[in-house]
Design a protein around this motif. Structure first.
Motif, PDB file in Angstrom:
ATOM      1  N   ASN A 191       0.806  -1.223   0.000  1.00 49.38           N
ATOM      2  CA  ASN A 191       0.000   0.000   0.000  1.00 49.38           C
ATOM      3  C   ASN A 191       0.840   1.275   0.000  1.00 49.38           C
ATOM      4  O   ASN A 191       0.314   2.364   0.176  1.00 49.38           O
ATOM      5  N   GLY A 192       2.117   1.127  -0.178  1.00 53.91           N
ATOM      6  CA  GLY A 192       2.937   2.314  -0.398  1.00 53.91           C
ATOM      7  C   GLY A 192       3.561   2.943   0.826  1.00 53.91           C
ATOM      8  O   GLY A 192       3.915   4.126   0.804  1.00 53.91           O
ATOM      9  N   ALA A 193       3.734   2.162   1.887  1.00 53.67           N
ATOM     10  CA  ALA A 193       4.430   2.720   3.051  1.00 53.67           C
ATOM     11  C   ALA A 193       5.857   3.103   2.659  1.00 53.67           C
ATOM     12  O   ALA A 193       6.518   2.366   1.928  1.00 53.67           O
ATOM     13  N   ASP A 194       6.312   4.249   3.114  1.00 51.12           N
ATOM     14  CA  ASP A 194       7.699   4.637   2.850  1.00 51.12           C
ATOM     15  C   ASP A 194       8.638   3.972   3.842  1.00 51.12           C
ATOM     16  O   ASP A 194       9.803   3.741   3.542  1.00 51.12           O
ATOM     17  N   THR A 195       8.117   3.727   5.041  1.00 52.63           N
ATOM     18  CA  THR A 195       8.937   3.186   6.122  1.00 52.63           C
ATOM     19  C   THR A 195       8.094   2.276   7.007  1.00 52.63           C
ATOM     20  O   THR A 195       6.923   2.572   7.261  1.00 52.63           O
ATOM     21  N   LEU A 196       8.705   1.190   7.462  1.00 50.43           N
ATOM     22  CA  LEU A 196       8.048   0.352   8.465  1.00 50.43           C
ATOM     23  C   LEU A 196       8.756   0.536   9.799  1.00 50.43           C
ATOM     24  O   LEU A 196       9.989   0.621   9.851  1.00 50.43           O
ATOM     25  N   ILE A 197       7.962   0.590  10.862  1.00 52.04           N
ATOM     26  CA  ILE A 197       8.518   0.729  12.214  1.00 52.04           C
ATOM     27  C   ILE A 197       8.328  -0.623  12.906  1.00 52.04           C
ATOM     28  O   ILE A 197       7.201  -1.007  13.223  1.00 52.04           O
ATOM     29  N   LEU A 198       9.424  -1.351  13.125  1.00 52.14           N
ATOM     30  CA  LEU A 198       9.335  -2.740  13.575  1.00 52.14           C
ATOM     31  C   LEU A 198      10.083  -2.955  14.889  1.00 52.14           C
ATOM     32  O   LEU A 198      11.035  -2.234  15.198  1.00 52.14           O
ATOM     33  N   ALA A 199       9.666  -3.993  15.624  1.00 54.81           N
ATOM     34  CA  ALA A 199      10.302  -4.283  16.919  1.00 54.81           C
ATOM     35  C   ALA A 199      10.731  -5.739  17.065  1.00 54.81           C
ATOM     36  O   ALA A 199      11.746  -6.029  17.669  1.00 54.81           O
ATOM     37  N   ASP A 200       9.940  -6.668  16.536  1.00 52.48           N
ATOM     38  CA  ASP A 200      10.162  -8.097  16.765  1.00 52.48           C
ATOM     39  C   ASP A 200      11.306  -8.606  15.880  1.00 52.48           C
ATOM     40  O   ASP A 200      11.350  -8.327  14.679  1.00 52.48           O
ATOM     41  N   LEU A 201      12.211  -9.376  16.486  1.00 53.04           N
ATOM     42  CA  LEU A 201      13.336  -9.956  15.734  1.00 53.04           C
ATOM     43  C   LEU A 201      12.850 -10.713  14.498  1.00 53.04           C
ATOM     44  O   LEU A 201      13.434 -10.602  13.422  1.00 53.04           O
ATOM     45  N   ALA A 202      11.775 -11.488  14.682  1.00 48.43           N
ATOM     46  CA  ALA A 202      11.285 -12.308  13.569  1.00 48.43           C
ATOM     47  C   ALA A 202      10.691 -11.436  12.463  1.00 48.43           C
ATOM     48  O   ALA A 202      10.878 -11.707  11.278  1.00 48.43           O
ATOM     49  N   VAL A 203       9.978 -10.386  12.856  1.00 48.33           N
ATOM     50  CA  VAL A 203       9.363  -9.498  11.863  1.00 48.33           C
ATOM     51  C   VAL A 203      10.447  -8.695  11.144  1.00 48.33           C
ATOM     52  O   VAL A 203      10.405  -8.510   9.921  1.00 48.33           O
ATOM     53  N   LEU A 204      11.457  -8.259  11.891  1.00 42.98           N
ATOM     54  CA  LEU A 204      12.594  -7.559  11.284  1.00 42.98           C
ATOM     55  C   LEU A 204      13.295  -8.467  10.272  1.00 42.98           C
ATOM     56  O   LEU A 204      13.652  -8.058   9.169  1.00 42.98           O
ATOM     57  N   ASP A 205      13.461  -9.712  10.661  1.00 41.25           N
ATOM     58  CA  ASP A 205      14.127 -10.695   9.810  1.00 41.25           C
ATOM     59  C   ASP A 205      13.325 -10.896   8.517  1.00 41.25           C
ATOM     60  O   ASP A 205      13.871 -10.865   7.409  1.00 41.25           O
ATOM     61  N   TYR A 206      12.016 -11.094   8.683  1.00 43.53           N
ATOM     62  CA  TYR A 206      11.140 -11.311   7.530  1.00 43.53           C
ATOM     63  C   TYR A 206      11.176 -10.111   6.589  1.00 43.53           C
ATOM     64  O   TYR A 206      11.390 -10.250   5.383  1.00 43.53           O
ATOM     65  N   ALA A 207      10.996  -8.912   7.147  1.00 46.25           N
ATOM     66  CA  ALA A 207      10.916  -7.707   6.305  1.00 46.25           C
ATOM     67  C   ALA A 207      12.256  -7.438   5.608  1.00 46.25           C
ATOM     68  O   ALA A 207      12.285  -7.114   4.408  1.00 46.25           O
ATOM     69  N   SER A 208      13.354  -7.597   6.341  1.00 42.81           N
ATOM     70  CA  SER A 208      14.638  -7.241   5.719  1.00 42.81           C
ATOM     71  C   SER A 208      15.082  -8.271   4.681  1.00 42.81           C
ATOM     72  O   SER A 208      15.801  -7.944   3.745  1.00 42.81           O
ATOM     73  N   ASN A 209      14.618  -9.516   4.824  1.00 41.57           N
ATOM     74  CA  ASN A 209      14.936 -10.520   3.799  1.00 41.57           C
ATOM     75  C   ASN A 209      14.035 -10.404   2.580  1.00 41.57           C
ATOM     76  O   ASN A 209      14.490 -10.492   1.444  1.00 41.57           O
ATOM     77  N   LYS A 210      12.749 -10.211   2.825  1.00 44.59           N
ATOM     78  CA  LYS A 210      11.813 -10.189   1.698  1.00 44.59           C
ATOM     79  C   LYS A 210      11.881  -8.874   0.918  1.00 44.59           C
ATOM     80  O   LYS A 210      11.681  -8.854  -0.289  1.00 44.59           O
ATOM     81  N   TYR A 211      12.150  -7.790   1.639  1.00 44.30           N
ATOM     82  CA  TYR A 211      12.183  -6.468   0.982  1.00 44.30           C
ATOM     83  C   TYR A 211      13.505  -5.775   1.315  1.00 44.30           C
ATOM     84  O   TYR A 211      13.537  -4.830   2.115  1.00 44.30           O
ATOM     85  N   PRO A 212      14.598  -6.214   0.711  1.00 49.19           N
ATOM     86  CA  PRO A 212      15.914  -5.671   1.093  1.00 49.19           C
ATOM     87  C   PRO A 212      16.039  -4.157   0.879  1.00 49.19           C
ATOM     88  O   PRO A 212      16.846  -3.511   1.536  1.00 49.19           O
ATOM     89  N   GLU A 213      15.226  -3.600  -0.001  1.00 45.03           N
ATOM     90  CA  GLU A 213      15.310  -2.160  -0.269  1.00 45.03           C
ATOM     91  C   GLU A 213      14.444  -1.339   0.682  1.00 45.03           C
ATOM     92  O   GLU A 213      14.498  -0.107   0.673  1.00 45.03           O
ATOM     93  N   LEU A 214      13.620  -2.022   1.460  1.00 40.37           N
ATOM     94  CA  LEU A 214      12.662  -1.319   2.318  1.00 40.37           C
ATOM     95  C   LEU A 214      13.370  -0.517   3.417  1.00 40.37           C
ATOM     96  O   LEU A 214      14.349  -0.964   3.994  1.00 40.37           O
ATOM     97  N   ASP A 215      12.835   0.677   3.672  1.00 42.99           N
ATOM     98  CA  ASP A 215      13.369   1.502   4.755  1.00 42.99           C
ATOM     99  C   ASP A 215      12.743   1.022   6.073  1.00 42.99           C
ATOM    100  O   ASP A 215      11.523   1.044   6.227  1.00 42.99           O
ATOM    101  N   VAL A 216      13.581   0.591   7.014  1.00 48.83           N
ATOM    102  CA  VAL A 216      13.077   0.061   8.285  1.00 48.83           C
ATOM    103  C   VAL A 216      13.606   0.891   9.444  1.00 48.83           C
ATOM    104  O   VAL A 216      14.812   1.140   9.549  1.00 48.83           O
ATOM    105  N   HIS A 217      12.693   1.316  10.302  1.00 49.67           N
ATOM    106  CA  HIS A 217      13.069   1.993  11.532  1.00 49.67           C
ATOM    107  C   HIS A 217      12.832   1.042  12.699  1.00 49.67           C
ATOM    108  O   HIS A 217      11.867   0.287  12.706  1.00 49.67           O
ATOM    109  N   LEU A 218      13.714   1.109  13.686  1.00 47.16           N
ATOM    110  CA  LEU A 218      13.550   0.265  14.859  1.00 47.16           C
ATOM    111  C   LEU A 218      12.590   0.943  15.830  1.00 47.16           C
ATOM    112  O   LEU A 218      12.843   2.059  16.292  1.00 47.16           O
ATOM    113  N   SER A 219      11.501   0.265  16.128  1.00 43.82           N
ATOM    114  CA  SER A 219      10.501   0.823  17.032  1.00 43.82           C
ATOM    115  C   SER A 219      11.063   1.001  18.441  1.00 43.82           C
ATOM    116  O   SER A 219      11.951   0.263  18.885  1.00 43.82           O
ATOM    117  N   VAL A 220      10.486   1.955  19.137  1.00 46.14           N
ATOM    118  CA  VAL A 220      10.826   2.166  20.539  1.00 46.14           C
ATOM    119  C   VAL A 220      10.536   0.892  21.354  1.00 46.14           C
ATOM    120  O   VAL A 220      11.162   0.641  22.379  1.00 46.14           O
TER     121      VAL A 220
END
Lengths: 331, 290
Positions: free
Chosen positions: A87-116
């Motif tokens: 849906n066009g998110a510019d950035t995902l704000i993630l916290a869970d190791l597994a979710v970070l792993d999934y997002a960074s592997n599946k979408y290597p170009e995606l901008d990821v911020h580490l959630s508080v």
């Protein structure tokens, strides 16, 4: 310096844009984010519209998927990441190791911020998330002093984002289980702290009592402002003395730190409050836009205007604000 | 079932810590955790003292694990953490991902402590890749949640690659803050705390205005107001939990260790009406399911 504002609904999002937010953060309509409240958040058409609206206005969309995946709900977190990207998110704000792993592997170009909620408070933890998940920015928990924020800014290469204004969480985020201790539901497991379904307020002979899952959080006399029974902001008894043993009902306000935050290279200031009204978002965004612009023009002569502080206090918890942990004396 | 004694969460004088570990060495616990996990200002035992205590106790029939700080803010705290992680042979319990970073760089195995956010088999799989060999479940999770995770681990083929430890006795660490609540309770700023935690060997009890025990203040840590006690839940741990952890309150905790051992299959149930066990039963943590 980016001004990042919250939105729990389309009207709030439009107010944020109108008042000068550079980016808006939202959550999806399920328990994959830490403001999982009825009537809040985005799904389906509304999500697409939110992204389009922001992009048409040259603003960025951050989507928070910042709770921890449940053992029988993994697909829900995967789906949330996929939905946000589609849906066009510019950035995902993630916290869970597994979710970070999934997002960074599946979408290597995606901008990821580490959630508080990931609670990264030191250089080693920040390196961990940079190295393993390529996060471009870390949102710092509200437990650091301004001195410690500056130290981190000097010692790390990642972008840093700090909380600027809003409800004051006094514990290291993502590591507080007080809510589940009292109710069975916590930010990590259910996406909510001191959930509304457990709240009960009752007028009694001793005053107005506010309870959470039947536990007395506070009792108010007629001249006192009654607040929401957030469990860390009640008056409790420590060996015979009744006081706000953990914290008073108050909001964080860092306007006066703005020159220091700007000078040490903080990339973004975040306004808390996806659960708040469009009027709140409008008011807070307007004031912070003015303050950031004034500070960017001339930081050495910047001072926090009384009208700004009054405007912020009017929408603050307990109608008072604090520098929280940024100010060493608070600690 | 194996039993462990967790790190002492309170601030005790040095001689009391040493006495505790002398007695603990005589106890039936298989695993001892040592180290300061709450506040870097608590220095009755300094870094070198903890390291030498760990070396002294190692090789005498018990597994010795050095447990590290949960909330690290100052560069000096990170430096101390690195000293622990760079030690030769003593296993480390990581209570912050910063420790995992150092240990992974050193190619060392670790115990993932309860303050590491790991709520699913997929996060466990990620921690395994980084070198985890034992997982201490976050305190707020239940038997149901654990069972689901371990089923998921079977599916991923990783069920046999790590041990599961559950905090089963003691006051639960529920939150960490920049603020020192014990200093606040004495009306002192944190920077002039006078190390007042040493006056409260089991923290300060905090009650509601109706007298209900809610929290225990332990410096920057907030604990459960009631003692968590899974002694009567041991039979339900069979096949799920490898290590039951007891968090030391005093030397008396060693007696509880024997009560746990005696009730592994439910043969010697204990009276626990003042304690809580709600988390294990998937209800509010402060509740007691009987």
């Amino acid at each position: 310096m980016e001004l990042l504002c919250p939105a729990g609904s389309m009207p709030a999002l439009k107010k944020a844009v109108a008042e000068g937010a550079d980016a808006v953060y939202i959550g999806l309509k399920d328990d994959t984010n830490a403001r999982h409240f009825a009537g809040l958040n985005f799904a389906g058409d509304k999500l697409l519209k939110a992204a389009d609206y922001l992009h048409q206005h040259g603003k960025k969309l951050h989507i928070a998927i910042n709770t921890f995946a449940h053992p029988d709900g993994w697909r829900r977190w995967q789906y949330a990441v996929d939905t946000a990207v589609d849906n066009g998110a510019d950035t995902l704000i993630l916290a869970d190791l597994a979710v970070l792993d999934y997002a960074s592997n599946k979408y290597p170009e995606l901008d990821v911020h580490l959630s508080v909620q990931a609670s990264a408070t030191n250089t080693a933890a920040i390196q961990f998330y940079q190295q393993h998940f390529n996060v471009s920015r870390v949102v710092l928990p509200r437990v650091l002093s301004i001195h410690q924020v500056k130290q981190l800014a000097r010692q790390t290469s990642v972008e840093l984002e700090v909380f600027a204004y809003g409800s004051l969480c006094i514990m290291a985020e993502g590591r507080c289980y007080l809510s589940s201790y009292m109710t069975g539901e916590s930010p990590n497991t259910a996406g909510a702290c001191s959930p509304a379904s457990f709240v009960r307020c009752q007028e009694t002979a001793q005053g107005l009592e506010s309870r959470l899952n039947d536990v007395l959080i506070d009792r108010y006399q007629p001249h006192e402002n009654a607040g929401y029974p957030t469990l860390c902001k009640g008056r409790f008894d420590v060996e015979g003395t009744v006081y706000h043993a953990l914290e008073e009902p108050t909001s964080l306000n860092t306007l006066e730190l703005l020159p220091e935050l700007m000078q040490c290279g903080i990339s973004a200031v975040k306004i808390e409050g996806r659960q708040r009204s469009p009027a709140y978002v409008e008011q807070v965004t307007r004031i912070w836009r003015q303050a950031i612009d004034a500070c960017a023009r001339d930081s050495s002569n910047f001072s926090s205007q009384p009208a700004w502080n009054q405007g912020l206090e009017a929408v603050s918890e307990g109608r008072q604000t604090s520098l929280g942990a940024y100010h060493r004396k608070w600690q | 079932m194996q039993y462990s004694l967790g790190p002492i969460l309170y601030f005790w004088p040095k001689h009391q810590v040493e006495e505790f570990y002398q007695q603990a060495m005589q106890s039936s616990a298989e695993i001892l955790y040592l180290g300061e996990t709450v506040c870097s200002k608590r220095r009755e035992l300094k870094t070198k003292d903890w390291l030498s205590l760990a070396c002294e106790l190692a090789g005498k029939g018990k597994q010795i694990v050095l447990s590290t700080m949960a909330l690290l803010e100052a560069p000096s705290e990170v430096k101390t953490l690195k000293t622990y992680c760079d030690n030769g042979d003593i296993l480390i319990e990581a209570n912050d991902v910063g420790a995992i970073q150092f240990l992974h760089e050193n190619n060392k195995p670790f115990v993932a402590g309860a303050a590491i956010n790991c709520y699913s088999q997929h996060s466990l799989q990620r921690l395994l890749k980084l070198g985890m060999q034992r997982w201490v479940m976050p305190v707020e999770l239940s038997r149901d949640w654990l069972q689901k995770i371990l089923c998921g681990c079977e599916e991923l083929g990783i069920r046999n690659q790590f041990e599961v430890e559950v905090l089963s006795y003691g006051y639960l660490p529920l939150a960490y803050s920049a603020r020192c609540f014990t200093a606040r309770s004495e009306n002192r700023p944190k920077d002039q705390c006078d190390l007042c935690c040493i006056r409260y060997p089991n923290g300060r009890q905090t009650r509601s205005q109706e007298g209900q025990e809610l929290f225990v203040l332990n410096g920057i840590q907030t604990q459960s107001g009631q003692c968590y006690n899974l002694v009567n839940d041991l039979p339900g741990m069979q096949g799920l939990v490898d290590v039951a952890r007891l968090s030391p309150l005093s030397v008396d905790t060693l007696n509880w260790l024997e009560r746990f051992r005696a009730n592994e299959r439910g043969e010697n149930p204990q009276r626990v009406e003042r304690d809580c066990n709600g988390y294990w039963h998937n209800i509010a943590g402060m509740s007691l399911a009987t």
